[in-house]
Enzyme design. Structure first.
Site, mmCIF file in Angstrom:
data_model
loop_
_atom_site.group_PDB
_atom_site.id
_atom_site.type_symbol
_atom_site.label_atom_id
_atom_site.label_comp_id
_atom_site.label_asym_id
_atom_site.label_seq_id
_atom_site.Cartn_x
_atom_site.Cartn_y
_atom_site.Cartn_z
ATOM 1 N N CYS A 138 6.017 -15.727 2.411
ATOM 2 C CA CYS A 138 5.292 -15.049 3.481
ATOM 3 C C CYS A 138 4.125 -14.299 2.869
ATOM 4 O O CYS A 138 4.131 -13.986 1.681
ATOM 5 C CB CYS A 138 6.197 -14.116 4.268
ATOM 6 S SG CYS A 138 7.092 -12.919 3.283
ATOM 7 N N GLU B 276 3.234 -6.202 11.757
ATOM 8 C CA GLU B 276 2.611 -7.508 11.678
ATOM 9 C C GLU B 276 2.725 -8.331 12.948
ATOM 10 O O GLU B 276 3.731 -8.271 13.653
ATOM 11 C CB GLU B 276 3.212 -8.294 10.501
ATOM 12 C CG GLU B 276 2.951 -7.586 9.189
ATOM 13 C CD GLU B 276 3.357 -8.359 7.969
ATOM 14 O OE1 GLU B 276 2.734 -8.147 6.921
ATOM 15 O OE2 GLU B 276 4.298 -9.173 8.046
#
Length: 177
Positions: free
Chosen positions: A66, A113
């Protein structure tokens, strides 16, 4: 070397500016990110253990890779780039879903996020980058779910959040055996 910048976004994932990554995490500002899950033909998910020198969540287990998209980079391009940088291989990726989450850390930083979750398929061993990854393993999603419940402190905060959605998605979209 200039610090990497993240793309600040609003709740519709529309870009509203760029900011150095650490500053965005210190201020807990919403920014674009992605999470890649790689699965093999047996239905196992590749997990990585973050390197010991990571500035947060060192040696914790998490999804295959990620990170954050760069300005002008598509979600898929970013996922493929980071998969090669961290795990040392390439595969086709498909975006599954996206959502917003917030995960504070003990060190004062916060992940806030707009996360684009992607999936890919791979059946070999990765060629891990030791600056990014300490170890890796294959696990069946049901076993990951059980292990997170039994050992939550061994997993990154964001992975625990993202995995619940990922698990729900693959269970809903996988034909019964």
């Amino acid at each position: 070397m200039e610090e990497e910048k993240v793309i600040l976004v609003n709740e519709a994932d529309e870009p509203i500016g760029l900011m150095p990554k650490m500053e965005a995490h210190e201020k807990a500002l919403l920014h674009r990110a992605f999470s890649v899950f790689v699965m093999n033909d047996k239905g196992e998910t590749m997990l990585q253990q973050r390197a010991e020198d990571k500035y947060h969540s060192p040696l914790l287990w998490t999804n295959t890779c990620c990170s954050h998209q760069r300005d002008g980079e598509s979600n898929i391009e970013a996922g493929k780039r980071r998969l090669m940088e961290e795990m040392g291989f390439q595969t086709e990726l498909t975006e599954l879903f996206s959502f917003i989450y917030k995960a504070p850390f003990d060190n004062g930083l916060t992940e806030h996020e707009y996360d684009h979750v992607m999936i890919g398929s791979y059946n070999d061993s990765p060629n891990i980058n030791p600056e990014e990854v300490a170890d890796w393993k294959w696990m069946y999603p049901a076993d990951i779910k059980k292990d997170i419940a039994a050992n939550p402190n061994e997993y990154t905060e964001w992975f625990k959040i993202i995995f619940e959605r990922f698990y729900g998605h693959i269970m809903k979209n996988t034909p019964a055996q």
